[in-house]
Motif scaffolding. Structure first.
Motif, PDB file in Angstrom:
ATOM      1  N   GLU A 109      40.302  13.392 -31.148  1.00  0.00           N
ATOM      2  CA  GLU A 109      39.929  12.385 -30.157  1.00  0.00           C
ATOM      3  C   GLU A 109      39.923  13.014 -28.771  1.00  0.00           C
ATOM      4  OE1 GLU A 109      42.506   9.029 -30.531  1.00  0.00           O
ATOM      5  OE2 GLU A 109      42.338   8.970 -32.710  1.00  0.00           O
ATOM      6  N   ASP A 110      39.600  12.200 -27.772  1.00  0.00           N
ATOM      7  CA  ASP A 110      39.494  12.682 -26.401  1.00  0.00           C
ATOM      8  C   ASP A 110      40.860  12.671 -25.700  1.00  0.00           C
ATOM      9  OD1 ASP A 110      38.389  13.557 -24.011  1.00  0.00           O
ATOM     10  OD2 ASP A 110      37.832  11.542 -23.357  1.00  0.00           O
ATOM     11  N   ARG A 111      41.874  13.210 -26.375  1.00  0.00           N
ATOM     12  CA  ARG A 111      43.220  13.267 -25.816  1.00  0.00           C
ATOM     13  C   ARG A 111      43.884  14.574 -26.217  1.00  0.00           C
ATOM     14  NH1 ARG A 111      44.145  10.098 -21.795  1.00  0.00           N
ATOM     15  NH2 ARG A 111      46.372  10.467 -22.101  1.00  0.00           N
ATOM     16  N   SER A 113      46.940  14.860 -26.887  1.00  0.00           N
ATOM     17  CA  SER A 113      47.890  14.544 -27.957  1.00  0.00           C
ATOM     18  C   SER A 113      47.233  14.454 -29.327  1.00  0.00           C
ATOM     19  CB  SER A 113      48.613  13.229 -27.650  1.00  0.00           C
ATOM     20  OG  SER A 113      47.684  12.186 -27.411  1.00  0.00           O
ATOM     21  N   SER A 114      45.893  14.483 -29.386  1.00  0.00           N
ATOM     22  CA  SER A 114      45.214  14.422 -30.688  1.00  0.00           C
ATOM     23  C   SER A 114      44.877  15.811 -31.225  1.00  0.00           C
ATOM     24  CB  SER A 114      43.933  13.585 -30.578  1.00  0.00           C
ATOM     25  OG  SER A 114      42.891  14.310 -29.944  1.00  0.00           O
ATOM     26  N   ASP A 237      50.531  14.567 -21.855  1.00  0.00           N
ATOM     27  CA  ASP A 237      49.289  14.092 -22.457  1.00  0.00           C
ATOM     28  C   ASP A 237      48.246  13.979 -21.353  1.00  0.00           C
ATOM     29  OD1 ASP A 237      47.550  13.342 -24.443  1.00  0.00           O
ATOM     30  OD2 ASP A 237      48.336  11.307 -24.673  1.00  0.00           O
ATOM     31  N   ALA A 238      46.988  13.985 -21.725  1.00  0.00           N
ATOM     32  CA  ALA A 238      45.894  13.873 -20.759  1.00  0.00           C
ATOM     33  C   ALA A 238      44.599  13.705 -21.526  1.00  0.00           C
ATOM     34  CB  ALA A 238      45.819  15.118 -19.870  1.00  0.00           C
ATOM     35  N   ASP A 239      43.555  13.264 -20.829  1.00  0.00           N
ATOM     36  CA  ASP A 239      42.237  13.262 -21.455  1.00  0.00           C
ATOM     37  C   ASP A 239      41.662  14.673 -21.382  1.00  0.00           C
ATOM     38  OD1 ASP A 239      40.806  13.653 -18.942  1.00  0.00           O
ATOM     39  OD2 ASP A 239      41.245  11.559 -18.502  1.00  0.00           O
ATOM     40  N   THR A 244      39.968  16.712 -15.109  1.00  0.00           N
ATOM     41  CA  THR A 244      41.408  16.556 -15.261  1.00  0.00           C
ATOM     42  C   THR A 244      42.132  17.854 -14.917  1.00  0.00           C
ATOM     43  OG1 THR A 244      41.151  14.893 -16.993  1.00  0.00           O
ATOM     44  CG2 THR A 244      43.271  16.016 -16.883  1.00  0.00           C
TER      45      THR A 244
END
Length: 266
Positions: A109-111, A113-114, A237-239, A244
């Protein structure tokens, strides 16, 4: 083929394609400003092309987020994101300083953390670090973990490149204490060194680092048992946006975090 195999395969290809370029005239050149905001050098372009060509060849359905090339959509139905800094430590590579690497990660995903898989390859000697979620972290096939004991020498990595005078004042007590401070010029490889237990803390509070620089290191450190926190000491965490920029602290355990944070001026 599993994602981690894809990342490892193409990391080996990058190493073979650039290992003899460092420090030569062919490493440099000016190819304009890349998506990450820095000048793209020939060695960067060669490394990124290696990755893109391989992903196209094996028809891997993904979106590539590259430091130089930007967002490249290789499928209308992507499985996720390849987050790529094909050469981290370009200044070292161009000058021939033997501390630069490739950093490749996969996120569903767009994170941040993924992220499920990451590979960092030391391009000066071929050492490869990798991790997959819940499967541990490895260097050249041997399991690695952070240094979770009282160190004989406390080694602290701090990236202060382009830091403001205010931040340097905040960090000054760390430099004044009996700490051994290090910064080698490639965040991803320094994160791998930390995961391997060669440093006790790694600090970057400049709010300048890009996701491409830390994506692979993120999963490798977590799988090696380390802590990754943001500037407010929350889980990092971040996008995955190019806009960013983050700060982070990596530490072997909470005690070291507490010891170091107490030294930073508020």
């Amino acid at each position: 083929m599993e994602v981690i195999e894809i990342l490892r395969n193409v990391s080996k290809m990058i190493y073979e394609n650039v290992k003899d370029l460092a420090g030569t005239d062919n490493a440099a050149g000016d190819f304009g400003i890349g998506a990450g905001g820095d000048i793209s050098r020939n060695i960067d372009i060669i490394a990124e092309k290696t990755v893109l060509d391989y992903l196209k060849e094996i028809k891997f359905d993904c979106i590539v987020l590259g430091e130089e090339c930007g967002r490249v959509e290789l499928s209308d139905n992507p499985k996720g994101f390849i987050i790529m800094d094909a050469i981290d430590g370009s200044a070292n590579a161009v000058r021939g300083v033997p501390f630069f690497c490739s950093s490749l990660a996969f996120a569903t995903e767009d994170r941040l953390s993924s992220i499920t898989d990451g590979v960092i390859t030391n391009l000066s000697n071929g050492d490869m670090y990798w991790a997959s979620k819940d499967k541990g972290a490895f260097m050249n096939g041997l399991k690695i973990k952070v240094h979770d004991k009282d160190p004989i020498y406390k080694i602290i990595g701090i990236n202060t490149s382009g830091a403001s005078s205010d931040l340097m004042e905040q960090l000054q007590p760390i430099f004044e204490k009996h700490n051994h401070i290090r910064h080698f010029g490639a965040n991803a490889l320094e994160m791998a060194f930390f995961a391997r237990g060669l440093m006790d803390v790694f600090i970057d509070l400049r709010n300048k680092i890009r996701i491409q620089d830390i994506a692979a290191g993120y999963i490798i450190i977590k799988e090696a048992g380390g802590l990754l926190l943001d500037a407010n000491l929350n889980p990092l965490d971040a996008d995955l946006s190019y806009k960013t920029r983050i700060s982070f602290i990596a530490a072997a355990n909470q005690k070291i975090i507490d010891d170091v944070i107490l030294q930073i001026k508020k």
